[in-house]
Design a protein around this motif. Sequence first.
Motif, PDB file in Angstrom:
ATOM      1  N   VAL A  33       0.855  -1.221   0.219  1.00 16.91           N
ATOM      2  CA  VAL A  33      -0.112  -0.010  -0.096  1.00 16.91           C
ATOM      3  C   VAL A  33       0.831   1.241   0.034  1.00 16.91           C
ATOM      4  CG1 VAL A  33      -1.737   1.339   1.579  1.00 16.91           C
ATOM      5  CG2 VAL A  33      -2.105  -1.056   1.019  1.00 16.91           C
ATOM      6  N   GLN A  34       1.843   1.249   0.700  1.00 16.78           N
ATOM      7  CA  GLN A  34       2.883   2.510   1.107  1.00 16.78           C
ATOM      8  C   GLN A  34       3.571   2.663  -0.194  1.00 16.78           C
ATOM      9  OE1 GLN A  34       5.085   2.565   4.499  1.00 16.78           O
ATOM     10  NE2 GLN A  34       6.447   4.151   3.736  1.00 16.78           N
ATOM     11  N   GLU A  35       4.210   1.600  -0.946  1.00 17.76           N
ATOM     12  CA  GLU A  35       4.770   1.683  -2.152  1.00 17.76           C
ATOM     13  C   GLU A  35       4.025   2.207  -3.487  1.00 17.76           C
ATOM     14  OE1 GLU A  35       8.018  -2.054  -1.385  1.00 17.76           O
ATOM     15  OE2 GLU A  35       6.101  -2.328  -2.652  1.00 17.76           O
ATOM     16  N   MET A  36       2.615   1.561  -3.416  1.00 15.52           N
ATOM     17  CA  MET A  36       1.678   1.961  -4.596  1.00 15.52           C
ATOM     18  C   MET A  36       1.146   3.367  -4.702  1.00 15.52           C
ATOM     19  SD  MET A  36      -0.094  -1.672  -5.780  1.00 15.52           S
ATOM     20  CE  MET A  36      -0.306  -2.376  -4.228  1.00 15.52           C
ATOM     21  N   SER A  37       1.125   3.943  -3.260  1.00 18.27           N
ATOM     22  CA  SER A  37       0.920   5.160  -3.086  1.00 18.27           C
ATOM     23  C   SER A  37       1.688   6.180  -2.979  1.00 18.27           C
ATOM     24  CB  SER A  37      -0.171   5.351  -1.774  1.00 18.27           C
ATOM     25  OG  SER A  37       0.770   5.102  -0.691  1.00 18.27           O
ATOM     26  N   ASN A  38       3.102   5.880  -3.182  1.00 24.24           N
ATOM     27  CA  ASN A  38       4.133   6.684  -3.558  1.00 24.24           C
ATOM     28  C   ASN A  38       4.347   7.262  -1.697  1.00 24.24           C
ATOM     29  OD1 ASN A  38       6.520   7.914  -4.400  1.00 24.24           O
ATOM     30  ND2 ASN A  38       5.405   9.468  -4.959  1.00 24.24           N
TER      31      ASN A  38
ATOM     32  N   PRO B 152     -10.273   7.678  -1.560  1.00 22.61           N
ATOM     33  CA  PRO B 152     -10.187   8.201  -2.557  1.00 22.61           C
ATOM     34  C   PRO B 152     -10.468   6.642  -3.515  1.00 22.61           C
ATOM     35  CG  PRO B 152      -8.303   9.135  -1.754  1.00 22.61           C
ATOM     36  CD  PRO B 152      -9.101   8.416  -0.697  1.00 22.61           C
ATOM     37  N   LYS B 153     -10.990   6.726  -4.544  1.00 22.44           N
ATOM     38  CA  LYS B 153     -11.130   5.536  -5.457  1.00 22.44           C
ATOM     39  C   LYS B 153      -9.331   4.972  -5.526  1.00 22.44           C
ATOM     40  CE  LYS B 153     -13.018   2.332  -8.251  1.00 22.44           C
ATOM     41  NZ  LYS B 153     -14.044   1.398  -7.862  1.00 22.44           N
ATOM     42  N   GLU B 154      -8.693   5.634  -6.016  1.00 20.14           N
ATOM     43  CA  GLU B 154      -7.137   5.271  -6.250  1.00 20.14           C
ATOM     44  C   GLU B 154      -6.714   4.493  -5.177  1.00 20.14           C
ATOM     45  OE1 GLU B 154      -7.664   9.182  -8.493  1.00 20.14           O
ATOM     46  OE2 GLU B 154      -8.290   8.294  -6.523  1.00 20.14           O
ATOM     47  N   TYR B 155      -6.939   5.015  -4.008  1.00 22.74           N
ATOM     48  CA  TYR B 155      -6.485   4.345  -2.570  1.00 22.74           C
ATOM     49  C   TYR B 155      -7.342   2.921  -2.402  1.00 22.74           C
ATOM     50  CZ  TYR B 155      -3.587   8.096  -1.214  1.00 22.74           C
ATOM     51  OH  TYR B 155      -2.691   9.087  -1.004  1.00 22.74           O
ATOM     52  N   GLN B 156      -8.648   2.860  -2.770  1.00 24.53           N
ATOM     53  CA  GLN B 156      -9.536   1.598  -2.767  1.00 24.53           C
ATOM     54  C   GLN B 156      -8.972   0.540  -3.488  1.00 24.53           C
ATOM     55  OE1 GLN B 156     -13.615   2.840  -3.491  1.00 24.53           O
ATOM     56  NE2 GLN B 156     -13.676   3.263  -1.335  1.00 24.53           N
ATOM     57  N   GLU B 157      -8.374   0.941  -4.858  1.00 28.70           N
ATOM     58  CA  GLU B 157      -7.648   0.002  -5.704  1.00 28.70           C
ATOM     59  C   GLU B 157      -6.257  -0.226  -5.315  1.00 28.70           C
ATOM     60  OE1 GLU B 157      -9.387  -1.496  -8.273  1.00 28.70           O
ATOM     61  OE2 GLU B 157     -11.113  -0.217  -7.650  1.00 28.70           O
TER      62      GLU B 157
ATOM     63  N   ARG C 234       1.951   7.984   0.384  1.00 27.00           N
ATOM     64  CA  ARG C 234       1.093   8.887   0.935  1.00 27.00           C
ATOM     65  C   ARG C 234      -0.037   8.149   1.731  1.00 27.00           C
ATOM     66  NH1 ARG C 234       1.718  13.721  -1.402  1.00 27.00           N
ATOM     67  NH2 ARG C 234      -0.397  14.493  -0.495  1.00 27.00           N
ATOM     68  N   PHE C 235      -0.149   6.829   1.541  1.00 32.45           N
ATOM     69  CA  PHE C 235      -1.092   5.899   2.329  1.00 32.45           C
ATOM     70  C   PHE C 235      -0.306   4.844   3.023  1.00 32.45           C
ATOM     71  CE2 PHE C 235      -5.180   3.249   1.741  1.00 32.45           C
ATOM     72  CZ  PHE C 235      -5.371   3.001   3.312  1.00 32.45           C
ATOM     73  N   ILE C 236      -0.296   5.190   4.522  1.00 31.69           N
ATOM     74  CA  ILE C 236       0.488   4.292   5.236  1.00 31.69           C
ATOM     75  C   ILE C 236      -0.450   3.546   6.222  1.00 31.69           C
ATOM     76  CG2 ILE C 236       2.245   4.309   6.990  1.00 31.69           C
ATOM     77  CD1 ILE C 236       3.387   6.626   5.439  1.00 31.69           C
ATOM     78  N   ILE C 237      -0.360   2.265   6.270  1.00 30.34           N
ATOM     79  CA  ILE C 237      -0.959   1.453   7.222  1.00 30.34           C
ATOM     80  C   ILE C 237       0.156   0.784   8.239  1.00 30.34           C
ATOM     81  CG2 ILE C 237      -2.492  -0.711   7.497  1.00 30.34           C
ATOM     82  CD1 ILE C 237      -3.600   0.212   4.982  1.00 30.34           C
ATOM     83  N   THR C 238       0.015   0.885   9.348  1.00 33.81           N
ATOM     84  CA  THR C 238       0.956   0.248  10.453  1.00 33.81           C
ATOM     85  C   THR C 238       0.213  -0.650  11.202  1.00 33.81           C
ATOM     86  OG1 THR C 238       1.864   2.426  10.747  1.00 33.81           O
ATOM     87  CG2 THR C 238       2.408   0.805  12.347  1.00 33.81           C
ATOM     88  N   PRO C 239       0.800  -2.241  10.916  1.00 33.13           N
ATOM     89  CA  PRO C 239       0.339  -3.354  11.428  1.00 33.13           C
ATOM     90  C   PRO C 239       0.595  -3.333  12.906  1.00 33.13           C
ATOM     91  CG  PRO C 239       2.010  -3.987   9.914  1.00 33.13           C
ATOM     92  CD  PRO C 239       1.867  -2.490  10.044  1.00 33.13           C
TER      93      PRO C 239
ATOM     94  N   LEU D 127      -5.594  -0.631  -2.275  1.00 35.95           N
ATOM     95  CA  LEU D 127      -5.733  -1.623  -1.094  1.00 35.95           C
ATOM     96  C   LEU D 127      -6.120  -2.998  -1.638  1.00 35.95           C
ATOM     97  CD1 LEU D 127      -7.485  -0.704   2.164  1.00 35.95           C
ATOM     98  CD2 LEU D 127      -7.755  -2.761   1.017  1.00 35.95           C
ATOM     99  N   LYS D 128      -6.849  -2.923  -2.373  1.00 31.91           N
ATOM    100  CA  LYS D 128      -7.431  -4.324  -3.118  1.00 31.91           C
ATOM    101  C   LYS D 128      -6.178  -5.138  -3.770  1.00 31.91           C
ATOM    102  CE  LYS D 128     -10.934  -2.615  -5.130  1.00 31.91           C
ATOM    103  NZ  LYS D 128     -12.195  -2.619  -6.179  1.00 31.91           N
ATOM    104  N   SER D 129      -5.388  -4.462  -4.515  1.00 33.81           N
ATOM    105  CA  SER D 129      -4.209  -5.012  -5.173  1.00 33.81           C
ATOM    106  C   SER D 129      -3.131  -5.566  -4.199  1.00 33.81           C
ATOM    107  CB  SER D 129      -3.753  -3.914  -6.331  1.00 33.81           C
ATOM    108  OG  SER D 129      -4.457  -3.607  -7.141  1.00 33.81           O
ATOM    109  N   ALA D 130      -2.944  -4.470  -3.137  1.00 38.06           N
ATOM    110  CA  ALA D 130      -2.072  -5.150  -2.109  1.00 38.06           C
ATOM    111  C   ALA D 130      -2.447  -6.293  -1.384  1.00 38.06           C
ATOM    112  CB  ALA D 130      -1.721  -3.931  -1.120  1.00 38.06           C
ATOM    113  N   ALA D 131      -3.828  -6.280  -1.028  1.00 41.41           N
ATOM    114  CA  ALA D 131      -4.077  -7.784  -0.641  1.00 41.41           C
ATOM    115  C   ALA D 131      -3.933  -8.672  -1.496  1.00 41.41           C
ATOM    116  CB  ALA D 131      -5.824  -7.315   0.053  1.00 41.41           C
ATOM    117  N   THR D 132      -4.463  -8.789  -2.707  1.00 42.85           N
ATOM    118  CA  THR D 132      -4.043  -9.851  -3.553  1.00 42.85           C
ATOM    119  C   THR D 132      -2.544 -10.081  -3.574  1.00 42.85           C
ATOM    120  OG1 THR D 132      -5.796  -9.313  -5.118  1.00 42.85           O
ATOM    121  CG2 THR D 132      -4.321 -10.660  -5.912  1.00 42.85           C
TER     122      THR D 132
END
Length: 367
Positions: free
Chosen positions: A65-70, A265-270, A72-77, A272-277
């Motif tokens: 998610v972080q890589e594909m959003s450059n 945003p739609k871009e972030y939703q896509e 801008r979208f950071i998720i911390t587990p 997130l879905k790609s990162a999960a796959t």
Amino acid sequence: MKRRRFIAKTTTAAATTTALGACVRVQTNNAQQAGALPKVRWRMATSWPKALGIFGGAETFSKRVQEMSNGRFIITPFVAGELVPGLQVLDAVQAGTVECGHTASYYYIGKNAALAFATSVPFGLTAQQQNAWLYHGGGLEAMQKLYADFNVINFPAGNSGAQMGGWFKREIKSVADLNGLKMRIPGLGGQVMSRLGVNVQVLPGGEIYLALDRGAIDAAEWVGPYDDEKLGLNKAAKFYYYPGWWEPGPTWEVLVNRAAWDKLPKEYQEILKSAATDANMDNLAQYNALNGAALERLVKGGTRLTPYTKEIMQAAQKATTDLLSENAAKDATFKQIYQQWNAFRAQVYRWNEINELSFTSFTFPSV
């Protein structure tokens, strides 16, 4: 004639300039839109201890998610217990305490038994078959419809492949030997074991070793050789059984609070879905690469690798069929998902009997 050619050239040049100008404006607008995407910071509660490959699925997802959003979208587990207990991830995501979580749906069958299908069902689908059902057999749509009742949207994000059948302090040769045994095992597999006389316990991963080592439980299943070795379960019990008939292809999931999802945003939703796959496929490959060597180390260290007897397998399979039928009879949602899943299972079993089973039956003995 010269004047007409001059006018034509001038008109063409003007049109080209206009087109180039439009192209530049489009590129500029795209760049502005990309730059305008918000910086988002989410926390992810997980059900897992830090050192395990299963937690790696959450880390892979967050990294992608972080890589594909450059960036801008950071998720911390966070590991189990840091934000919420490992078996309360769904509750935290549903309430919005955290934006997302990484967990296994079968921990929550007390809320709805049909949630088990998103992870694994005893004598059900292998990892490859599970992915086929989720991505191309209507499974993910069915599970997302169910999760909507919990204000959550879910995405597959990890798989261990067929699991082992658990660690036992003493040898188990018959169904009678299971009677009164205290065993850590969740999901519908736990309910089947209960029908075979087992005193079922549900514990998060971080608590299994101590419970097994101190005798609070007599047996425990977790994942497979790599993660089981990391937890040190081989130091607490000697007998390692196979196969894990209750989890032939278990899927972990990313759960996202629906309100938080809708704000993306739609871009972030896509993304997130790609990162999960990506995490789903990478995690399965990782376990297939690591488990064999880990099993060899365990056996060399004194672990007694032991198959379940045919009697136990047959009794567990019958109890599973009865349990699934009973749940379908008393719950309309379970029945709808079960019937769709069962039809898919029959179809994919027929196909894999031809292409997969025939190959492995011939090739594996020769290896």
